[in-house]
Design a protein around this motif. Structure first.
Motif, PDB file in Angstrom:
ATOM      1  N   THR A  97       0.803  -1.225   0.000  1.00 34.78           N
ATOM      2  CA  THR A  97       0.000   0.000   0.000  1.00 34.78           C
ATOM      3  C   THR A  97       0.829   1.264   0.000  1.00 34.78           C
ATOM      4  O   THR A  97       0.290   2.354   0.019  1.00 34.78           O
ATOM      5  CB  THR A  97      -0.918   0.034   1.241  1.00 34.78           C
ATOM      6  N   SER A  98       2.150   1.140  -0.018  1.00 30.57           N
ATOM      7  CA  SER A  98       2.933   2.372  -0.001  1.00 30.57           C
ATOM      8  C   SER A  98       3.901   2.444  -1.173  1.00 30.57           C
ATOM      9  O   SER A  98       4.828   3.231  -1.158  1.00 30.57           O
ATOM     10  CB  SER A  98       3.687   2.490   1.329  1.00 30.57           C
ATOM     11  N   SER A  99       3.683   1.625  -2.199  1.00 30.42           N
ATOM     12  CA  SER A  99       4.572   1.662  -3.356  1.00 30.42           C
ATOM     13  C   SER A  99       4.282   2.909  -4.189  1.00 30.42           C
ATOM     14  O   SER A  99       3.309   3.619  -3.954  1.00 30.42           O
ATOM     15  CB  SER A  99       4.370   0.414  -4.207  1.00 30.42           C
ATOM     16  N   ALA A 100       5.145   3.113  -5.188  1.00 31.45           N
ATOM     17  CA  ALA A 100       4.946   4.275  -6.064  1.00 31.45           C
ATOM     18  C   ALA A 100       3.643   4.133  -6.834  1.00 31.45           C
ATOM     19  O   ALA A 100       2.904   5.100  -7.021  1.00 31.45           O
ATOM     20  CB  ALA A 100       6.121   4.397  -7.030  1.00 31.45           C
ATOM     21  N   SER A 101       3.355   2.912  -7.278  1.00 31.70           N
ATOM     22  CA  SER A 101       2.122   2.738  -8.043  1.00 31.70           C
ATOM     23  C   SER A 101       0.910   2.920  -7.139  1.00 31.70           C
ATOM     24  O   SER A 101      -0.154   3.351  -7.595  1.00 31.70           O
ATOM     25  CB  SER A 101       2.092   1.375  -8.727  1.00 31.70           C
ATOM     26  N   VAL A 238      -7.417  11.928   5.535  1.00 30.03           N
ATOM     27  CA  VAL A 238      -6.831  11.010   4.547  1.00 30.03           C
ATOM     28  C   VAL A 238      -6.828   9.615   5.143  1.00 30.03           C
ATOM     29  O   VAL A 238      -6.430   9.429   6.289  1.00 30.03           O
ATOM     30  CB  VAL A 238      -5.408  11.466   4.206  1.00 30.03           C
ATOM     31  N   PHE A 239      -7.306   8.621   4.387  1.00 28.03           N
ATOM     32  CA  PHE A 239      -7.322   7.271   4.935  1.00 28.03           C
ATOM     33  C   PHE A 239      -6.371   6.332   4.216  1.00 28.03           C
ATOM     34  O   PHE A 239      -6.187   5.193   4.595  1.00 28.03           O
ATOM     35  CB  PHE A 239      -8.740   6.702   4.952  1.00 28.03           C
ATOM     36  N   TRP A 240      -5.788   6.787   3.117  1.00 27.18           N
ATOM     37  CA  TRP A 240      -4.786   5.949   2.464  1.00 27.18           C
ATOM     38  C   TRP A 240      -3.705   6.860   1.908  1.00 27.18           C
ATOM     39  O   TRP A 240      -3.994   7.774   1.145  1.00 27.18           O
ATOM     40  CB  TRP A 240      -5.421   5.113   1.344  1.00 27.18           C
ATOM     41  N   GLY A 241      -2.477   6.616   2.316  1.00 30.80           N
ATOM     42  CA  GLY A 241      -1.384   7.437   1.809  1.00 30.80           C
ATOM     43  C   GLY A 241      -1.016   8.535   2.791  1.00 30.80           C
ATOM     44  O   GLY A 241      -1.578   8.641   3.878  1.00 30.80           O
ATOM     45  N   LEU A 244       0.393  14.537   3.777  1.00 28.73           N
ATOM     46  CA  LEU A 244       1.175  15.670   3.283  1.00 28.73           C
ATOM     47  C   LEU A 244       1.457  15.551   1.788  1.00 28.73           C
ATOM     48  O   LEU A 244       1.816  16.509   1.138  1.00 28.73           O
ATOM     49  CB  LEU A 244       2.499  15.759   4.047  1.00 28.73           C
ATOM     50  N   LEU A 245       1.298  14.342   1.258  1.00 28.34           N
ATOM     51  CA  LEU A 245       1.576  14.129  -0.163  1.00 28.34           C
ATOM     52  C   LEU A 245       0.297  13.797  -0.917  1.00 28.34           C
ATOM     53  O   LEU A 245       0.286  12.941  -1.786  1.00 28.34           O
ATOM     54  CB  LEU A 245       2.597  13.002  -0.345  1.00 28.34           C
ATOM     55  N   GLN A 246      -0.797  14.458  -0.577  1.00 24.48           N
ATOM     56  CA  GLN A 246      -2.041  14.271  -1.306  1.00 24.48           C
ATOM     57  C   GLN A 246      -2.520  12.824  -1.272  1.00 24.48           C
ATOM     58  O   GLN A 246      -2.656  12.185  -2.308  1.00 24.48           O
ATOM     59  CB  GLN A 246      -1.826  14.678  -2.761  1.00 24.48           C
ATOM     60  N   GLY A 247      -2.722  12.308  -0.079  1.00 26.67           N
ATOM     61  CA  GLY A 247      -3.255  10.948   0.020  1.00 26.67           C
ATOM     62  C   GLY A 247      -4.730  10.924  -0.312  1.00 26.67           C
ATOM     63  O   GLY A 247      -5.361  11.951  -0.546  1.00 26.67           O
ATOM     64  N   LEU A 248      -5.270   9.690  -0.345  1.00 23.60           N
ATOM     65  CA  LEU A 248      -6.681   9.518  -0.696  1.00 23.60           C
ATOM     66  C   LEU A 248      -7.561   9.911   0.497  1.00 23.60           C
ATOM     67  O   LEU A 248      -7.381   9.411   1.599  1.00 23.60           O
ATOM     68  CB  LEU A 248      -6.933   8.062  -1.080  1.00 23.60           C
ATOM     69  N   HIS A 249      -8.502  10.837   0.256  1.00 19.83           N
ATOM     70  CA  HIS A 249      -9.287  11.376   1.364  1.00 19.83           C
ATOM     71  C   HIS A 249     -10.674  10.725   1.450  1.00 19.83           C
ATOM     72  O   HIS A 249     -11.096  10.001   0.554  1.00 19.83           O
ATOM     73  CB  HIS A 249      -9.421  12.892   1.222  1.00 19.83           C
TER      74      HIS A 249
END
Lengths: 420, 406
Positions: A97-101, A238-241, A244-249
């Motif tokens: 869940t934390s890869s670049a993709s 934010v619940f994924w990501g 600070l780097l625009q995670g999924l909200h």
């Protein structure tokens, strides 16, 4: 289509002898996926030809878009850990869940959230026979109000603040779209022209409000034409990501809820029944005792609610401020048209079509396209615009598909369901 | 009032005529109320516009009483009220600003400039809709003409090559719309929207490909046509003394279109196809042929408007340059009841608001933030016109309906 040149009385269809076109039409009626999928494939195929004509390799381009959208994440299966929300515990999970993709996929889903809402805004009006191309303006108005509420009232309870901002934005969108609805209902002004005009009025109003010296320009930098930032309490969690780097909200769940609400309103309520009846035939609906004017207004207002919410989730979810250049470059409301049409104006369809266009949009974002594919990365954005246009064109003319289908066998015996 | 009307009727003039004259008079008084407060008269007393506007309202109300029809009567009254209101506003603002904005000759020239692309597109819309095909794609065709007109003039080295390229580009896009909506019988509004998207994508793509985001100003732009003897005349010299060639061409096209549509057999065929395609088909007119020709012609005309937009006004290209003008032209078509003169009049109104919107900020200082709002003026006016006036004007009977060959 209007008159069938046949002497046979309309008999019950013989299941053994159904034409290919008839089968396809039944697919249509049951909300089948065949035609939209063929349409989308055709559009991507022709889009590939356009790419080829400009001297790039279409397979490389589409692969770049696919990976840029983070879709490779799904088949990159391994053994990983995922943190449970609101706790420190982790459990086993097949995907990293934390890869670049994964980060790319988060961006795609952020875009999906907005596109679902702007798509529903177009789709709902469509079901009432109205073509709402004012999603962009309604989105703007929703965004302005979300920013205004979100950047004031610091210190308010977070949940309350977010709810207030979203509700105010939704109502603002409803009011903006409602203008076109009222005009259509009372004077018969064509909604296409009036919503386009409302788009431009919203556009210039925004340039004024947040521009140099405007009343809602930020308090800190007098020479920067942007709004104030949304306060922390009004930001969607934010619940994924990485936040600070625009995670999924959390706005994504609002989009899901909107899809469900759309389905329920359209299919399970009196309002939805009336809206659909007016959409099929205003005259018949009027004869049946349904107020056409009232439904025109309500359909537009509800459309505006969706578009206004789209503006709110964008502002509270990841943009946090709106500026001159944001307003000038926004076209998300127009993509909603393609989403709604590809999705056949149904809830499920809009959800899936939004995914297609979100992947396309995020995959063609300049930062995601590898430099060796396109010499000028901005070109990818125009490619995505062209593919959207092709999708619209092929959907408008989905008789192409029926035509080709029928060429192989019998003549077409069924009417085409208009997307309007 | 009724006594007066009866007297007039005895003398052979119908009540209808009186009512119509009153309605027009009411509207005229409204315009006069505004005009009196502007230079060169510049009435500074609030009473003047209010009085004249009030008379206009009375005339409009009288026309209503005489049965001129609710729409026309209300239009007259609203114009009178609006005129009084604007006149009142003008008496409140300072004279220098007024004199800076309302230089009539310059304003007229600017109006004609702004109205020309609208008028070209509107003429295109008339041809297309008269043949029964709704053309929402005018916006895209305008944009195609704008970009390819610029590109042609730049790469091929002369303004008339630009003209040819722009017109052809508009026509090509229209051909797509024609094929999809005539042969494939697609929904014409959806297809028109698709065509608009297509134009955005194509022009955006080639703009970046060729100019990498920066236009060039070293292009052979469409020349102006100076009338030597008129050039020095006081008012007309500045207004129409040296206008762009394309404005003259457009003015000619308006007249030619009117004659073509209403006074030739070709126009009769066009209208019959748009009103009753089946009957036209029975008489041996090729419905598809006429519609193809009309739609492609409409694209060519909109393309011409686009060429003027870049090579005549802005002298550069930027993405989405057309900025909704195609839709304003569409509103002009409806407002003008699908007639060239009417649509041109509507274009002049919209052009005037655009010219005003561009001049007003100058009077109030460029840095006054709220002057940005003036830029929305043409759209507001279009919205009001579409809502209030257009209302129930009746389109060609078969407008928007695909035709299936028998």
């Amino acid at each position: 289509m209007t008159t069938a040149p046949t002497v046979h009385p309309p008999a019950a269809p013989d299941p053994g002898e159904e034409s290919a076109a008839g089968t396809l039409a039944r697919w249509h009626r049951t909300g089948g996926l065949v035609a939209p999928v063929i349409t989308a494939l055709l559009a991507f195929l022709v889009g590939g030809l356009v790419v080829l004509a400009t001297g790039s390799n279409p397979i490389d381009v589409y692969k770049g878009i696919w990976n840029g959208a983070g879709l490779e994440w799904f088949y990159d299966v391994g053994s990983n850990q995922v943190g449970l929300p609101f706790s420190d515990a982790t459990v086993w999970f097949p995907w990293d869940t934390s890869s670049a993709s994964a980060e790319n996929l988060q961006q795609t889903l952020i875009l999906w959230t907005t596109l679902v809402l702007t798509g529903l805004a177009v789709a709902f009006a469509f079901r009432c026979g109205l073509f709402n191309i004012g999603g962009q303006g309604q989105y703007f108005v929703g965004a302005y109000f979300a920013i205004w509420v979100g950047s004031s009232f610091a210190g308010m309870n977070s949940a309350l603040h977010i709810t207030l901002a979203v509700v105010v934005a939704a109502l603002a969108g409803a009011a903006w779209a409602g203008i076109a609805g009222i005009l259509k209902a009372t004077t018969g002004a064509h909604e296409v022209i009036s919503t386009i005009m409302l788009n431009w009025i919203a556009y210039y109003t925004g340039l004024y409000l947040f521009g140099q010296g405007g009343p809602l320009q930020n308090d800190l930098q007098p020479f920067s034409p942007t709004s104030n930032e949304v306060v922390d309490g009004a930001r969607l969690p934010v619940f994924w990501g990485d936040p600070l780097l625009q995670g999924l909200h959390m706005g994504m769940f609002l989009a899901f809820a909107a899809l469900v609400a759309f389905w329920i309103i359209i299919n399970r309520t009196t309002l939805g029944y009336e809206v659909r009846a007016v959409g099929f035939s205003p005259d018949a609906a009027r004869y049946g005792g349904i107020s056409v004017a009232r439904n025109y207004f309500l359909a537009m207002a509800i459309s505006g609610v969706f578009a206004g919410m789209a503006g709110a989730v964008d502002m509270l979810g990841w943009r946090f401020s709106i500026g001159f250049s944001d307003i000038q470059s926004s076209s998300i409301g127009f993509v909603g048209i393609a989403v709604a049409l590809l999705g056949r104006n149904t809830a499920l369809g809009v959800g899936l079509a939004a995914l297609v266009f979100a992947a396309l949009g995020n995959g063609t974002a300049a930062r995601n396209i590898p430099p060796e594919v396109f010499d000028i990365p901005e070109q990818a954005g125009n490619l995505s615009l062209t593919i959207q246009a092709l999708v619209l064109l092929f959907i408008g003319a989905d008789i192409v598909i029926l035509y080709l289908w029928a060429k192989t066998g019998q003549k077409i015996g069924v009417g085409r369901r208009s997307p309007l | 009032m009724s006594v007066g009307a009866a007297t007039v009727e005895r003398e052979g003039i119908s009540t209808d005529t009186v009512a119509r004259v009153l309605a027009w008079g009411g509207g005229g008084l409204g315009v006069l109320a505004f005009w009196l407060a502007l230079p060169p008269v510049t009435a500074r007393n609030v009473v003047v516009p209010l009085m004249v506007g009030g008379l206009g309202v009375i005339a409009g109300a009288a026309a209503l009483r005489l049965g001129v029809g609710r729409r026309v009567g209300m239009l007259a009254i609203s114009v009178a009220v609006l005129g009084a209101l604007l006149g009142w506003l003008a008496t409140r603002s300072n004279i220098e600003s007024l004199e800076q904005v309302f230089v009539w000759s310059v304003l007229l020239a600017a109006t004609l400039r702004a109205a020309t692309p609208l008028a070209c597109a509107a003429l295109g819309g008339i041809f297309s809709e008269r043949s029964g095909v709704v053309n929402i794609g005018l916006e895209g065709m305008l944009l195609m003409g704008a970009f390819f007109g610029f590109l042609g003039a730049d790469k091929l080295g002369s303004w008339w090559w630009g003209l040819i390229c722009g017109v052809l580009a508009g026509a090509c896009l229209a051909a797509v719309h024609a094929f999809v909506s005539i042969h494939l019988r697609a929904d014409q509004i959806v297809s028109g929207t698709a065509v608009n998207f297509l134009a955005l994508g194509i022009t955006g793509y080639f703009f970046i490909e060729v100019y990498t985001d920066q236009g060039t100003s070293d292009v052979d732009f469409t020349p102006t046509f100076t009338i030597p003897w008129l050039h020095k005349v006081d008012f007309f010299g500045a207004a129409i003394g040296d206008m762009n060639v394309l404005i003259w061409i457009t003015l000619a096209l308006v007249v030619i279109s009117h004659i073509a549509i209403f006074h030739t057999s070709i126009g009769l065929r066009l209208r019959s196809v748009g009103e009753h395609p089946k009957a036209a088909d029975t008489l041996g007119i090729s419905v598809y042929g006429v519609r193809y020709a009309a739609v492609i012609l409409s694209g060519a005309l909109a393309g011409l408007g686009g060429v003027y937009l870049t090579n005549g006004i802005t002298h550069s290209f930027s993405e989405n340059l057309s900025a909704g003008r195609g839709f304003i032209a569409l509103a002009a078509v409806i407002f003008g009841r699908w007639r060239p003169y009417g649509a041109f009049a509507a274009c002049l109104i919209f052009g005037f608001t655009e010219a005003l919107a561009l001049r007003l900020p100058g009077a109030y200082g460029e840095d006054a933030a709220w002057t940005t709002l003036f830029r929305a003026l043409p759209y507001v006016v279009t919205l009001v016109v579409v809502a209030g006036v257009v209302g129930r004007s009746i389109p060609p009977a078969a407008d928007g309906k695909p035709y299936v060959k028998q």
